[in-house]
Motif scaffolding. Structure first.
Motif, PDB file in Angstrom:
ATOM      1  N   ASP A   1     -67.452 -24.783-103.745  1.00  0.00           N
ATOM      2  CA  ASP A   1     -66.655 -24.058-104.747  1.00  0.00           C
ATOM      3  C   ASP A   1     -67.036 -22.584-104.803  1.00  0.00           C
ATOM      4  O   ASP A   1     -66.638 -21.858-105.719  1.00  0.00           O
ATOM      5  N   ALA A   2     -67.813 -22.111-103.812  1.00  0.00           N
ATOM      6  CA  ALA A   2     -68.231 -20.711-103.788  1.00  0.00           C
ATOM      7  C   ALA A   2     -67.075 -19.796-103.416  1.00  0.00           C
ATOM      8  O   ALA A   2     -66.121 -20.204-102.744  1.00  0.00           O
ATOM      9  N   TRP A   3     -67.193 -18.541-103.820  1.00  0.00           N
ATOM     10  CA  TRP A   3     -66.229 -17.510-103.407  1.00  0.00           C
ATOM     11  C   TRP A   3     -66.215 -17.422-101.889  1.00  0.00           C
ATOM     12  O   TRP A   3     -67.246 -17.553-101.225  1.00  0.00           O
ATOM     13  N   THR A   4     -65.036 -17.189-101.324  1.00  0.00           N
ATOM     14  CA  THR A   4     -64.941 -17.023 -99.882  1.00  0.00           C
ATOM     15  C   THR A   4     -63.961 -15.912 -99.543  1.00  0.00           C
ATOM     16  O   THR A   4     -63.104 -15.543-100.358  1.00  0.00           O
ATOM     17  N   ARG A   5     -64.079 -15.393 -98.357  1.00  0.00           N
ATOM     18  CA  ARG A   5     -63.101 -14.416 -97.880  1.00  0.00           C
ATOM     19  C   ARG A   5     -61.788 -15.128 -97.591  1.00  0.00           C
ATOM     20  O   ARG A   5     -61.774 -16.261 -97.114  1.00  0.00           O
ATOM     21  N   ASN A   6     -60.693 -14.472 -97.866  1.00  0.00           N
ATOM     22  CA  ASN A   6     -59.375 -15.055 -97.590  1.00  0.00           C
ATOM     23  C   ASN A   6     -59.057 -15.001 -96.095  1.00  0.00           C
ATOM     24  O   ASN A   6     -59.434 -14.054 -95.394  1.00  0.00           O
ATOM     25  N   ASP A   7     -58.360 -16.022 -95.621  1.00  0.00           N
ATOM     26  CA  ASP A   7     -57.836 -16.041 -94.259  1.00  0.00           C
ATOM     27  C   ASP A   7     -56.678 -17.043 -94.243  1.00  0.00           C
ATOM     28  O   ASP A   7     -56.882 -18.247 -94.105  1.00  0.00           O
TER      29      ASP A   7
ATOM     30  N   TYR B   1     -72.483 -19.407 -95.706  1.00  0.00           N
ATOM     31  CA  TYR B   1     -73.299 -18.233 -96.047  1.00  0.00           C
ATOM     32  C   TYR B   1     -72.967 -17.625 -97.395  1.00  0.00           C
ATOM     33  O   TYR B   1     -73.839 -17.035 -98.053  1.00  0.00           O
ATOM     34  N   CYS B   2     -71.726 -17.761 -97.864  1.00  0.00           N
ATOM     35  CA  CYS B   2     -71.357 -17.178 -99.155  1.00  0.00           C
ATOM     36  C   CYS B   2     -71.959 -17.932-100.336  1.00  0.00           C
ATOM     37  O   CYS B   2     -71.919 -17.429-101.465  1.00  0.00           O
ATOM     38  N   GLU B   3     -72.522 -19.123-100.095  1.00  0.00           N
ATOM     39  CA  GLU B   3     -73.239 -19.800-101.174  1.00  0.00           C
ATOM     40  C   GLU B   3     -74.568 -19.109-101.468  1.00  0.00           C
ATOM     41  O   GLU B   3     -75.074 -19.191-102.586  1.00  0.00           O
ATOM     42  N   VAL B   4     -75.136 -18.441-100.464  1.00  0.00           N
ATOM     43  CA  VAL B   4     -76.381 -17.698-100.655  1.00  0.00           C
ATOM     44  C   VAL B   4     -76.090 -16.325-101.242  1.00  0.00           C
ATOM     45  O   VAL B   4     -76.733 -15.890-102.202  1.00  0.00           O
ATOM     46  N   ASP B   5     -75.117 -15.638-100.673  1.00  0.00           N
ATOM     47  CA  ASP B   5     -74.684 -14.339-101.193  1.00  0.00           C
ATOM     48  C   ASP B   5     -73.241 -14.109-100.782  1.00  0.00           C
ATOM     49  O   ASP B   5     -72.953 -14.030 -99.581  1.00  0.00           O
ATOM     50  N   PRO B   6     -72.310 -14.031-101.729  1.00  0.00           N
ATOM     51  CA  PRO B   6     -70.913 -13.789-101.370  1.00  0.00           C
ATOM     52  C   PRO B   6     -70.775 -12.503-100.560  1.00  0.00           C
ATOM     53  O   PRO B   6     -71.398 -11.489-100.875  1.00  0.00           O
ATOM     54  N   ASP B   7     -69.944 -12.548 -99.518  1.00  0.00           N
ATOM     55  CA  ASP B   7     -69.817 -11.430 -98.586  1.00  0.00           C
ATOM     56  C   ASP B   7     -68.842 -10.387 -99.124  1.00  0.00           C
ATOM     57  O   ASP B   7     -67.744 -10.199 -98.617  1.00  0.00           O
ATOM     58  N   ARG B   8     -69.290  -9.702-100.162  1.00  0.00           N
ATOM     59  CA  ARG B   8     -68.503  -8.616-100.762  1.00  0.00           C
ATOM     60  C   ARG B   8     -69.459  -7.599-101.357  1.00  0.00           C
ATOM     61  O   ARG B   8     -70.632  -7.903-101.605  1.00  0.00           O
ATOM     62  N   ASP B   9     -68.958  -6.403-101.585  1.00  0.00           N
ATOM     63  CA  ASP B   9     -69.794  -5.314-102.078  1.00  0.00           C
ATOM     64  C   ASP B   9     -69.982  -5.456-103.584  1.00  0.00           C
ATOM     65  O   ASP B   9     -69.450  -4.691-104.384  1.00  0.00           O
ATOM     66  N   ASP B  10     -70.756  -6.484-103.965  1.00  0.00           N
ATOM     67  CA  ASP B  10     -70.982  -6.791-105.376  1.00  0.00           C
ATOM     68  C   ASP B  10     -72.320  -7.526-105.468  1.00  0.00           C
ATOM     69  O   ASP B  10     -72.450  -8.658-105.008  1.00  0.00           O
ATOM     70  N   PHE B  11     -73.297  -6.888-106.049  1.00  0.00           N
ATOM     71  CA  PHE B  11     -74.637  -7.476-106.116  1.00  0.00           C
ATOM     72  C   PHE B  11     -74.907  -8.141-107.461  1.00  0.00           C
ATOM     73  O   PHE B  11     -76.059  -8.339-107.838  1.00  0.00           O
ATOM     74  N   SER B  12     -73.840  -8.514-108.177  1.00  0.00           N
ATOM     75  CA  SER B  12     -74.027  -9.144-109.479  1.00  0.00           C
ATOM     76  C   SER B  12     -74.125 -10.662-109.377  1.00  0.00           C
ATOM     77  O   SER B  12     -74.435 -11.331-110.357  1.00  0.00           O
ATOM     78  N   ASP B  13     -73.834 -11.196-108.179  1.00  0.00           N
ATOM     79  CA  ASP B  13     -73.874 -12.638-108.006  1.00  0.00           C
ATOM     80  C   ASP B  13     -74.751 -12.967-106.798  1.00  0.00           C
ATOM     81  O   ASP B  13     -75.427 -12.100-106.254  1.00  0.00           O
ATOM     82  N   GLY B  14     -74.761 -14.210-106.353  1.00  0.00           N
ATOM     83  CA  GLY B  14     -75.621 -14.583-105.248  1.00  0.00           C
ATOM     84  C   GLY B  14     -77.085 -14.522-105.654  1.00  0.00           C
ATOM     85  O   GLY B  14     -77.448 -14.611-106.834  1.00  0.00           O
TER      86      GLY B  14
ATOM     87  N   ILE C   1     -56.866 -20.489 -96.132  1.00  0.00           N
ATOM     88  CA  ILE C   1     -57.767 -20.073 -97.203  1.00  0.00           C
ATOM     89  C   ILE C   1     -57.129 -18.924 -97.971  1.00  0.00           C
ATOM     90  O   ILE C   1     -56.849 -17.864 -97.407  1.00  0.00           O
ATOM     91  N   ASP C   2     -56.892 -19.140 -99.260  1.00  0.00           N
ATOM     92  CA  ASP C   2     -56.240 -18.144-100.106  1.00  0.00           C
ATOM     93  C   ASP C   2     -56.929 -18.135-101.467  1.00  0.00           C
ATOM     94  O   ASP C   2     -57.646 -19.076-101.831  1.00  0.00           O
ATOM     95  N   ASN C   3     -56.723 -17.071-102.218  1.00  0.00           N
ATOM     96  CA  ASN C   3     -57.284 -16.930-103.568  1.00  0.00           C
ATOM     97  C   ASN C   3     -58.808 -17.075-103.591  1.00  0.00           C
ATOM     98  O   ASN C   3     -59.384 -17.460-104.604  1.00  0.00           O
ATOM     99  N   HIS C   4     -59.435 -16.782-102.485  1.00  0.00           N
ATOM    100  CA  HIS C   4     -60.897 -16.788-102.380  1.00  0.00           C
ATOM    101  C   HIS C   4     -61.508 -18.140-102.726  1.00  0.00           C
ATOM    102  O   HIS C   4     -62.639 -18.225-103.202  1.00  0.00           O
ATOM    103  N   ARG C   5     -60.748 -19.218-102.467  1.00  0.00           N
ATOM    104  CA  ARG C   5     -61.228 -20.560-102.753  1.00  0.00           C
ATOM    105  C   ARG C   5     -60.976 -21.479-101.566  1.00  0.00           C
ATOM    106  O   ARG C   5     -59.960 -21.363-100.869  1.00  0.00           O
TER     107      ARG C   5
END
Length: 429
Positions: A157-163, A202-215, A168-172
């Motif tokens: 259920d972690a955030w993911t990149r869309n493709d 890998y996004c369960e450890v740290d979501p691959d986005r420029d945001d250091f508020s999560d992970g 894969i849509d809506n980052h889910r």
């Protein structure tokens, strides 16, 4: 406003932008060997103070520590606190996976500190015929359920990149993406060869986005801190941290031969595998597949993706100090051959793809070649010539390399080489 004032203002602005790493890269990437700038490649066997390293003991005691510190503080970023595993749970297990060939385990690693909690899941396939299996460990890009059509694999259920091409849509992640990356993970071939496979989204450890508020990053923040300091971990360093925590788990799993864990990664996760292997000497071997800039490719060549380009497109991957070298590779006192050398004397495999010019195949090859003198200190074979091998003709020494036909991807050819090489380096010495 005088012309002289305008010129001075622009000059000051240029200096400031250089200092803070914000200069916009040149418009078009260079794909022409004739346009590779002349550069001085640092000698891995000469310390920053100029001392020549002549013995393996000097490498271990003097040169390796200073290189590791530089990469830690100026490229990937240091991990500012310790975060041990709080708890692990086997959340699903079957001894009859792959038509009875394998045991499947899904293991949650849980981390807690203050008011923070993080969980990531390791999907494992282990050959039933092996009492303790050697294991390939690597991250996947879109969830554990994407590496095979096995309907028993849990969906993250972690955030993911869309493709959208992968459903894969809506980052889910959803059922629509099950098995969409099975082409990159030949699970049965790995099991049939006597190896286990362990993979983590890998996004369960740290979501691959420029945001250091999560992970995992907030676990180490001091009061009032909202992002890592300039010398602290970017996402690649965080992902490498996660691989080492998986290694912590393997050391107490009786089904895994923790002395034979091969860390593998493709693209940005190839960069991660190299950095994890450089820091954590428990990994018995390292595989970099098409890792490019910030991975195996020499930065000073400025071919394909450059430091400025990667820091602009992915500002969260590296530490902020790395931005000092945007369009300023000449000032960089290290290069990626020295990252590879940090893995010595353990085996390392660098792989390229013929059409993957963005990752600079020749730069990847040369980094492996120029790391070889360090391996030779330990009596290990590296890359014997500065001449690149023909396409699809691998070099399977302790420092291994191949360039294959095709593009930026992981193929059956790649895995066939990795298995043969692992047999030679780890199992059939």
């Amino acid at each position: 406003m005088t012309t002289r004032f305008i010129i001075l203002t622009l000059a000051v602005l240029a200096i400031c932008l250089t200092i803070f790493g914000q200069i916009v890269p040149q418009k078009d990437p260079n794909y022409d060997e004739n346009n590779v700038p002349k550069f001085d490649l640092p000698d891995p066997l000469t310390t920053f103070s100029g001392k020549k390293i002549k013995k393996s003991s000097e490498w271990i005691e003097e040169r390796r520590p200073e290189l590791l510190t530089f990469f830690s503080e100026n490229v990937y970023g240091k991990v500012p606190c310790k975060i041990p595993i709080y708890q692990w749970k086997v959340v699903e297990q079957s001894g009859n996976a792959l038509d009875g060939k394998a045991c499947r385990k899904q293991v949650d690693l849980i981390f807690k500190k203050d008011n923070h909690t993080l969980r990531f899941n390791i999907l494992m396939y282990l050959p039933n015929e092996a009492e303790k299996a050697p294991v390939f460990l690597g991250y996947n890009f879109y969830g554990n359920h994407t590496i095979t059509n096995d309907t028993n694999i849990l969906i993250s259920d972690a955030w993911t990149r869309n493709d959208k091409s992968l459903g894969i849509d809506n980052h889910r992640l959803t059922e629509d993406s099950r098995g969409v990356r099975a082409n990159r993970w030949p699970v049965e071939k790995i099991i049939d060869s006597g190896y286990g496979l362990a993979t983590i989204f890998y996004c369960e450890v740290d979501p691959d986005r420029d945001d250091f508020s999560d992970g995992i990053h907030p676990f180490c923040y001091i009061e009032g801190q909202q992002c890592p300091a300039s010398d602290e971990w970017g996402s690649i360093s965080a992902w490498a941290w996660g691989l080492s925590r998986a290694m912590d788990y393997f050391e107490q799993d009786n089904d895994v031969d923790a002395s034979k864990v091969i860390v593998f990664g493709h693209s940005r996760l190839g960069k991660t595998a190299l950095w994890a292997g450089a820091q954590d000497e428990r990994f018995s071997a390292v595989i970099s597949n098409n890792s490019g800039c910030g991975g195996a490719a020499l930065s000073k060549r400025r071919f394909g993706e450059t430091i400025a380009r990667i820091n602009a497109a992915f500002p969260h991957w590296f530490c902020k100090n790395f931005r000092k070298y945007n369009d300023n590779e000449v000032a960089l006192p290290v290069d990626q051959h020295e990252l590879i050398a940090l893995i010595a004397p353990r085996p390392v495999y660098v792989a390229s793809a013929e059409k993957d010019l963005w990752a600079d195949p020749r730069g990847e090859f040369l980094a492996a070649y120029f790391a070889t003198p360090v391996y030779e200190l330990f009596g290990k074979d590296g890359i014997p010539s500065q001449e690149m091998p023909p396409v699809n003709q691998p070099i399977h020494n302790t420092v291994a390399y191949h360039i294959r036909t095709g593009e930026h991807d992981v193929t059956d050819f790649d895995w066939e080489q990795y298995i043969k090489w692992a047999d030679k380096q780890l199992l059939k010495k």
